[in-house]
Design a protein around this motif. Structure first.
Motif, PDB file in Angstrom:
ATOM      1  N   ILE A   1      -5.844  14.521  11.259  1.00 55.91           N
ATOM      2  CA  ILE A   1      -5.385  14.071  12.578  1.00 55.91           C
ATOM      3  C   ILE A   1      -5.417  15.208  13.605  1.00 55.91           C
ATOM      4  O   ILE A   1      -4.796  15.110  14.667  1.00 55.91           O
ATOM      5  N   GLY A   2      -6.136  16.293  13.270  1.00 52.53           N
ATOM      6  CA  GLY A   2      -6.366  17.351  14.245  1.00 52.53           C
ATOM      7  C   GLY A   2      -5.360  18.480  14.262  1.00 52.53           C
ATOM      8  O   GLY A   2      -5.377  19.315  15.178  1.00 52.53           O
ATOM      9  N   TYR A   3      -4.478  18.559  13.245  1.00 50.25           N
ATOM     10  CA  TYR A   3      -3.502  19.644  13.177  1.00 50.25           C
ATOM     11  C   TYR A   3      -3.938  20.672  12.134  1.00 50.25           C
ATOM     12  O   TYR A   3      -4.791  20.398  11.284  1.00 50.25           O
ATOM     13  N   GLU A   4      -3.300  21.845  12.212  1.00 48.74           N
ATOM     14  CA  GLU A   4      -3.525  22.858  11.186  1.00 48.74           C
ATOM     15  C   GLU A   4      -2.712  22.512   9.944  1.00 48.74           C
ATOM     16  O   GLU A   4      -1.732  21.757  10.010  1.00 48.74           O
ATOM     17  N   ARG A   5      -3.110  23.058   8.810  1.00 44.55           N
ATOM     18  CA  ARG A   5      -2.301  22.921   7.600  1.00 44.55           C
ATOM     19  C   ARG A   5      -0.948  23.564   7.851  1.00 44.55           C
ATOM     20  O   ARG A   5      -0.829  24.534   8.602  1.00 44.55           O
ATOM     21  N   MET A   6       0.101  23.056   7.233  1.00 41.28           N
ATOM     22  CA  MET A   6       1.444  23.549   7.494  1.00 41.28           C
ATOM     23  C   MET A   6       1.593  25.018   7.124  1.00 41.28           C
ATOM     24  O   MET A   6       2.335  25.762   7.785  1.00 41.28           O
ATOM     25  N   ASP A   7       0.900  25.463   6.093  1.00 41.34           N
ATOM     26  CA  ASP A   7       0.948  26.886   5.733  1.00 41.34           C
ATOM     27  C   ASP A   7       0.444  27.761   6.880  1.00 41.34           C
ATOM     28  O   ASP A   7       0.963  28.859   7.115  1.00 41.34           O
ATOM     29  N   GLU A   8      -0.550  27.272   7.608  1.00 43.62           N
ATOM     30  CA  GLU A   8      -1.076  28.010   8.753  1.00 43.62           C
ATOM     31  C   GLU A   8      -0.112  27.950   9.928  1.00 43.62           C
ATOM     32  O   GLU A   8       0.080  28.939  10.641  1.00 43.62           O
ATOM     33  N   VAL A   9       0.518  26.808  10.130  1.00 36.59           N
ATOM     34  CA  VAL A   9       1.486  26.659  11.221  1.00 36.59           C
ATOM     35  C   VAL A   9       2.642  27.644  11.051  1.00 36.59           C
ATOM     36  O   VAL A   9       3.108  28.255  12.022  1.00 36.59           O
TER      37      VAL A   9
ATOM     38  N   ILE B   1       0.855  -1.182   0.000  1.00 33.57           N
ATOM     39  CA  ILE B   1       0.000   0.000   0.000  1.00 33.57           C
ATOM     40  C   ILE B   1       0.894   1.236   0.000  1.00 33.57           C
ATOM     41  O   ILE B   1       1.769   1.370   0.863  1.00 33.57           O
ATOM     42  N   ALA B   2       0.698   2.102  -0.962  1.00 35.77           N
ATOM     43  CA  ALA B   2       1.441   3.357  -1.013  1.00 35.77           C
ATOM     44  C   ALA B   2       0.670   4.408  -0.229  1.00 35.77           C
ATOM     45  O   ALA B   2      -0.533   4.584  -0.435  1.00 35.77           O
ATOM     46  N   GLY B   3       1.360   5.093   0.682  1.00 31.14           N
ATOM     47  CA  GLY B   3       0.696   6.095   1.506  1.00 31.14           C
ATOM     48  C   GLY B   3       1.432   7.425   1.485  1.00 31.14           C
ATOM     49  O   GLY B   3       2.665   7.464   1.487  1.00 31.14           O
ATOM     50  N   CYS B   4       0.682   8.499   1.430  1.00 30.07           N
ATOM     51  CA  CYS B   4       1.278   9.841   1.375  1.00 30.07           C
ATOM     52  C   CYS B   4       0.562  10.758   2.365  1.00 30.07           C
ATOM     53  O   CYS B   4      -0.664  10.764   2.433  1.00 30.07           O
ATOM     54  N   VAL B   5       1.336  11.522   3.132  1.00 29.82           N
ATOM     55  CA  VAL B   5       0.781  12.486   4.084  1.00 29.82           C
ATOM     56  C   VAL B   5       0.748  13.857   3.435  1.00 29.82           C
ATOM     57  O   VAL B   5       1.764  14.336   2.918  1.00 29.82           O
ATOM     58  N   ASP B   6      -0.415  14.486   3.457  1.00 33.21           N
ATOM     59  CA  ASP B   6      -0.590  15.823   2.876  1.00 33.21           C
ATOM     60  C   ASP B   6      -0.382  16.858   3.979  1.00 33.21           C
ATOM     61  O   ASP B   6      -1.232  17.032   4.844  1.00 33.21           O
ATOM     62  N   GLU B   7       0.759  17.544   3.929  1.00 34.95           N
ATOM     63  CA  GLU B   7       1.078  18.524   4.974  1.00 34.95           C
ATOM     64  C   GLU B   7       0.273  19.801   4.860  1.00 34.95           C
ATOM     65  O   GLU B   7       0.161  20.554   5.828  1.00 34.95           O
ATOM     66  N   GLY B   8      -0.254  20.072   3.677  1.00 28.58           N
ATOM     67  CA  GLY B   8      -0.980  21.317   3.484  1.00 28.58           C
ATOM     68  C   GLY B   8      -0.057  22.462   3.126  1.00 28.58           C
ATOM     69  O   GLY B   8      -0.079  23.516   3.772  1.00 28.58           O
ATOM     70  N   ILE B   9       0.786  22.246   2.108  1.00 28.18           N
ATOM     71  CA  ILE B   9       1.714  23.281   1.639  1.00 28.18           C
ATOM     72  C   ILE B   9       1.325  23.629   0.211  1.00 28.18           C
ATOM     73  O   ILE B   9       1.537  22.835  -0.710  1.00 28.18           O
ATOM     74  N   ASP B  10       0.754  24.794   0.024  1.00 25.68           N
ATOM     75  CA  ASP B  10       0.288  25.205  -1.302  1.00 25.68           C
ATOM     76  C   ASP B  10       1.435  25.259  -2.301  1.00 25.68           C
ATOM     77  O   ASP B  10       2.526  25.756  -1.993  1.00 25.68           O
ATOM     78  N   GLY B  11       1.183  24.749  -3.505  1.00 25.05           N
ATOM     79  CA  GLY B  11       2.177  24.798  -4.570  1.00 25.05           C
ATOM     80  C   GLY B  11       3.256  23.736  -4.473  1.00 25.05           C
ATOM     81  O   GLY B  11       4.107  23.642  -5.356  1.00 25.05           O
ATOM     82  N   TYR B  12       3.232  22.951  -3.414  1.00 22.94           N
ATOM     83  CA  TYR B  12       4.260  21.914  -3.249  1.00 22.94           C
ATOM     84  C   TYR B  12       3.648  20.522  -3.155  1.00 22.94           C
ATOM     85  O   TYR B  12       3.969  19.636  -3.944  1.00 22.94           O
ATOM     86  N   ARG B  13       2.754  20.324  -2.209  1.00 24.47           N
ATOM     87  CA  ARG B  13       2.260  18.978  -1.975  1.00 24.47           C
ATOM     88  C   ARG B  13       1.333  18.480  -3.075  1.00 24.47           C
ATOM     89  O   ARG B  13       1.392  17.310  -3.451  1.00 24.47           O
ATOM     90  N   ALA B  14       0.471  19.348  -3.597  1.00 28.09           N
ATOM     91  CA  ALA B  14      -0.494  18.882  -4.604  1.00 28.09           C
ATOM     92  C   ALA B  14       0.183  18.244  -5.821  1.00 28.09           C
ATOM     93  O   ALA B  14      -0.195  17.141  -6.236  1.00 28.09           O
ATOM     94  N   PRO B  15       1.196  18.880  -6.442  1.00 24.25           N
ATOM     95  CA  PRO B  15       1.840  18.248  -7.607  1.00 24.25           C
ATOM     96  C   PRO B  15       2.550  16.940  -7.256  1.00 24.25           C
ATOM     97  O   PRO B  15       2.465  15.960  -8.006  1.00 24.25           O
ATOM     98  N   SER B  16       3.262  16.919  -6.113  1.00 20.62           N
ATOM     99  CA  SER B  16       3.981  15.699  -5.749  1.00 20.62           C
ATOM    100  C   SER B  16       3.025  14.593  -5.328  1.00 20.62           C
ATOM    101  O   SER B  16       3.287  13.410  -5.563  1.00 20.62           O
ATOM    102  N   LEU B  17       1.906  14.976  -4.720  1.00 15.33           N
ATOM    103  CA  LEU B  17       0.882  13.995  -4.364  1.00 15.33           C
ATOM    104  C   LEU B  17       0.329  13.319  -5.615  1.00 15.33           C
ATOM    105  O   LEU B  17       0.098  12.110  -5.640  1.00 15.33           O
TER     106      LEU B  17
END
Length: 221
Positions: free
Chosen positions: A174-182, A136-152
């Motif tokens: 999992i209850g965290y903010e998007r990385m851009d917000e952090v 199973i391939a798994g990817c975590v989406d950190e919420g970084i605009d312009g970076y994660r979407a293309p690599s995902l």
């Protein structure tokens, strides 16, 4: 000791120019003349070692083995090392199915980059024939605009190409903010907490991603 083989690629040092045919010759013949170019106008020759295992030009020099390898033998070397490391880290019985008959699941963390893409491809090549194991391939989406979407999308495309199940999970899941917000909150956290002063976004993101992978593993298990 056998002599080291090598292939040398170089550019021609001849300039070819068309000229008019002499009047005494057949006018249907097109004459050319060659003039040598000055040596200082020529780039230096590029020496490429031959593969240590065949006669094809090498594409890489492995420092630890001292070998020059072509693309084919580089792939073979990577596969061999991956297989060895897999046997050391994962002790799979002859039949790894669970008692209920479900296959033994292996979550491969992928980011869409070249390193994890090679890892997933190698594991698929080694384990895909086993019916008692499911990759199973798994990817975590950190919420970084312009970076994660293309690599995902790259990770998803590779999984589809290999016919491997693909799962994803975001920080928000999992209850965290998007990385851009952090990132926007880091200066305030440094002012309010001494231990947070000087911390970079990667200090937070690495911890969140690890917890995200743990949550993703629980999700697919």
């Amino acid at each position: 000791m056998s002599r080291q083989r090598q292939t040398v690629f170089h550019a021609s040092n001849t300039d070819i120019r068309a000229i008019n045919p002499p009047e005494t010759r057949d006018s249907s013949v097109r004459w050319i003349e060659t003039r040598s170019l000055l040596a200082n106008r020529m780039p230096p020759a590029i020496s490429v070692e031959s593969c240590s295992r065949c006669d094809y030009p090498s594409v890489v020099h492995q420092e630890y083995s001292g070998q020059h390898l072509c693309g084919k033998h580089l792939a073979s070397s990577i596969r061999k090392r991956t297989s060895k490391e897999l046997r050391q880290q994962l002790k799979l019985p002859k039949d790894a199915r669970h008692e209920d008959g479900t296959p033994y699941r292996i979550l491969v963390a992928v980011s869409g980059g070249k390193d994890s893409a090679v890892l997933l491809t190698m594991l698929h090549d080694i384990l895909s024939r086993r019916r008692d194991v499911e990759l199973i391939a798994g990817c975590v989406d950190e919420g970084i605009d312009g970076y994660r979407a293309p690599s995902l999308q790259c990770a998803r495309d590779l999984a589809e190409q290999l016919d491997v199940r693909f799962e994803t999970l975001s920080y928000e899941d999992i209850g965290y903010e998007r990385m851009d917000e952090v990132v926007t909150r880091i200066p305030a956290m440094g002012q309010n907490h001494d231990e947070a002063k000087g911390m970079m976004p990667c200090s937070f993101c690495g911890v969140f991603r690890r917890q995200g992978l743990n949550a993703l593993a629980q999700k697919v298990n």
